[in-house]
Design a protein around this motif. Structure first.
Motif, mmCIF file in Angstrom:
data_model
loop_
_atom_site.group_PDB
_atom_site.id
_atom_site.type_symbol
_atom_site.label_atom_id
_atom_site.label_comp_id
_atom_site.label_asym_id
_atom_site.label_seq_id
_atom_site.Cartn_x
_atom_site.Cartn_y
_atom_site.Cartn_z
ATOM 1 N N CYS A 160 -2.237 14.480 -6.775
ATOM 2 C CA CYS A 160 -1.631 13.288 -7.133
ATOM 3 C C CYS A 160 -1.532 12.589 -5.506
ATOM 4 C CB CYS A 160 -0.244 13.723 -7.577
ATOM 5 S SG CYS A 160 0.966 12.487 -7.872
ATOM 6 N N LEU A 161 -1.799 11.279 -5.764
ATOM 7 C CA LEU A 161 -1.703 10.290 -4.519
ATOM 8 C C LEU A 161 -0.426 9.444 -4.933
ATOM 9 C CD1 LEU A 161 -5.285 8.891 -4.721
ATOM 10 C CD2 LEU A 161 -4.687 11.267 -3.804
ATOM 11 N N LYS A 180 -10.486 -0.809 8.302
ATOM 12 C CA LYS A 180 -10.112 -1.579 7.162
ATOM 13 C C LYS A 180 -8.771 -2.463 7.801
ATOM 14 C CE LYS A 180 -8.527 -2.238 2.743
ATOM 15 N NZ LYS A 180 -8.555 -1.464 1.194
ATOM 16 N N THR A 181 -7.641 -1.800 8.336
ATOM 17 C CA THR A 181 -6.514 -2.422 8.612
ATOM 18 C C THR A 181 -6.460 -2.678 10.194
ATOM 19 O OG1 THR A 181 -5.750 0.030 9.084
ATOM 20 C CG2 THR A 181 -5.460 -0.717 6.838
ATOM 21 N N GLY A 182 -7.362 -2.362 10.985
ATOM 22 C CA GLY A 182 -7.228 -2.611 12.157
ATOM 23 C C GLY A 182 -6.342 -1.867 13.057
ATOM 24 N N ASP A 189 -8.657 2.030 -1.888
ATOM 25 C CA ASP A 189 -8.353 3.004 -0.742
ATOM 26 C C ASP A 189 -8.237 4.411 -1.689
ATOM 27 O OD1 ASP A 189 -8.523 1.366 1.365
ATOM 28 O OD2 ASP A 189 -6.286 1.290 1.560
ATOM 29 N N ARG A 190 -7.456 4.098 -2.415
ATOM 30 C CA ARG A 190 -7.233 5.563 -3.391
ATOM 31 C C ARG A 190 -8.481 5.926 -3.942
ATOM 32 N NH1 ARG A 190 -2.833 2.056 -4.177
ATOM 33 N NH2 ARG A 190 -0.997 3.001 -3.706
ATOM 34 N N LEU A 191 -9.589 4.995 -4.510
ATOM 35 C CA LEU A 191 -10.723 5.407 -4.939
ATOM 36 C C LEU A 191 -11.672 6.084 -3.999
ATOM 37 C CD1 LEU A 191 -11.301 2.477 -7.481
ATOM 38 C CD2 LEU A 191 -10.793 4.830 -8.080
ATOM 39 N N TYR A 192 -11.529 5.360 -2.700
ATOM 40 C CA TYR A 192 -12.400 6.069 -1.755
ATOM 41 C C TYR A 192 -11.858 7.286 -1.394
ATOM 42 C CZ TYR A 192 -14.540 6.213 3.085
ATOM 43 O OH TYR A 192 -15.244 6.693 4.184
ATOM 44 N N PHE A 193 -10.600 7.633 -1.086
ATOM 45 C CA PHE A 193 -10.168 8.941 -0.745
ATOM 46 C C PHE A 193 -10.507 9.949 -1.917
ATOM 47 C CE2 PHE A 193 -7.089 12.278 -1.368
ATOM 48 C CZ PHE A 193 -6.798 13.090 0.492
ATOM 49 N N LEU A 194 -10.655 9.589 -3.159
ATOM 50 C CA LEU A 194 -10.750 10.437 -4.164
ATOM 51 C C LEU A 194 -12.315 10.804 -4.204
ATOM 52 C CD1 LEU A 194 -8.732 9.256 -7.261
ATOM 53 C CD2 LEU A 194 -8.489 11.403 -5.948
ATOM 54 N N ASN A 195 -13.106 9.655 -3.945
ATOM 55 C CA ASN A 195 -14.521 10.133 -3.713
ATOM 56 C C ASN A 195 -14.947 11.253 -2.539
ATOM 57 O OD1 ASN A 195 -15.190 8.528 -6.288
ATOM 58 N ND2 ASN A 195 -15.437 6.634 -5.079
ATOM 59 N N ILE A 214 -0.308 5.302 3.339
ATOM 60 C CA ILE A 214 -1.726 5.691 3.861
ATOM 61 C C ILE A 214 -2.799 5.167 2.662
ATOM 62 C CG2 ILE A 214 -1.200 8.164 4.669
ATOM 63 C CD1 ILE A 214 -1.483 9.431 1.948
ATOM 64 N N PHE A 215 -2.274 4.398 1.668
ATOM 65 C CA PHE A 215 -3.143 3.660 0.916
ATOM 66 C C PHE A 215 -2.598 2.017 1.103
ATOM 67 C CE2 PHE A 215 -2.857 8.053 -0.945
ATOM 68 C CZ PHE A 215 -4.504 8.443 -0.683
ATOM 69 N N GLU A 216 -3.413 1.246 1.083
ATOM 70 C CA GLU A 216 -3.085 -0.242 0.907
ATOM 71 C C GLU A 216 -3.302 -0.801 -0.125
ATOM 72 O OE1 GLU A 216 -1.791 -2.540 3.233
ATOM 73 O OE2 GLU A 216 -1.312 -0.825 4.520
ATOM 74 N N ASP A 217 -4.410 -0.230 -0.895
ATOM 75 C CA ASP A 217 -4.621 -0.862 -2.357
ATOM 76 C C ASP A 217 -5.176 0.310 -3.094
ATOM 77 O OD1 ASP A 217 -7.426 -0.887 -1.230
ATOM 78 O OD2 ASP A 217 -7.197 -2.879 -0.678
#
Length: 246
Positions: free
Chosen positions: A55-56, A90-92, A32-38, A26-29
């Motif tokens: 926890c991610l 982002k991923t298509g 993505d993790r920062l986007y999810f947390l925000n 569910i996270f490529e990089d």
């Protein structure tokens, strides 16, 4: 099929897990993790939900929060939808990112609450990735610096301060808390939960105990949610004996 409404917590505390569809990433990089947390912070703030721990992991997320206004389902749906839009663009890829219905556990008292916090922070160690203090993508570090998206004060007070929180989190003692897999305990959690329930005995030692004590402890494991096959793997005791234990 009509869905059963989620049970509500009298205290407002919930442990929620979001899993990727079919176990997918569910996270490529880190972006993505920062986007999810925000996104999580914005949605929870607007819904007056207090985040207590998070926890991610690569294919799932653990959250612990306080939701006295019962906004959990609305907030989680908004997060699911918004993150899927971001990730798919982002991923298509197409379709949902998370499994259709998130898992939730009601937290009933302070003891369970503190065990849940530790369980969430221990996820990277259980997966063989990192110890809690060294893992970047959890709330563990928020308890030792200025909190970013977590409300840490209440949890720290229950532990007895920062030092007590750290010692309790890293003492190596088994934690009896678990996230159920349906009515049962996941294989990932089984050994630690068994060790906590059977202390001072280790699971493999049950077969050396007197029959009455052995059967009593086997019944404890079955009552807690272990399958017969799980108990057999952990203890080395035959399935017929486990099935008859009362």
């Amino acid at each position: 099929m009509t869905r059963v409404a989620r049970a509500l917590s009298e205290l407002g505390h919930y442990h929620v897990m979001l899993k990727g569809c079919a176990g997918q990433l569910i996270f490529e990089d880190d972006d993505d993790r920062l986007y999810f947390l925000n996104l999580l912070n914005r949605r929870f703030t607007s819904a007056h939900i207090r985040l207590l721990a998070w926890c991610l992991m690569d294919n799932h997320v653990h959250l612990l929060f306080d939701d006295l206004d019962n906004q959990m389902s609305v907030a989680m749906h908004a997060i699911d939808t918004a993150y899927a839009k971001h990730f798919n663009q982002k991923t298509g890829r197409r379709g949902p990112v998370f499994q259709e219905r998130f898992k939730s556990v009601i937290i009933s008292d302070d003891k369970q609450l503190l065990r849940c916090v530790r369980y969430i922070h221990d996820n990277p160690a259980k997966a063989g990735i990192s110890s809690a203090p060294l893992y970047r993508w959890s709330s563990f570090h928020e308890y030792f610096s200025h909190p970013e998206i977590c409300d840490c004060e209440g949890i720290l007070n229950l532990f007895g301060g920062t030092e007590a929180f750290y010692l309790s989190s890293t003492d190596g003692k088994p934690n009896p808390y678990f996230m159920p897999e349906g009515k049962h305990i996941s294989d990932m959690d089984a050994l630690e939960v068994a060790r906590a329930l059977l202390a001072p005995h280790e699971p493999y030692q049950l077969k050396t105990l007197p029959k009455s004590e052995r059967n009593r402890l086997l019944a404890v494991l079955r009552h807690r949610g272990f399958t017969i096959d799980q108990i057999s793997r952990l203890t080395g005791i035959g399935t017929n004996i486990i099935q008859r234990a009362k």
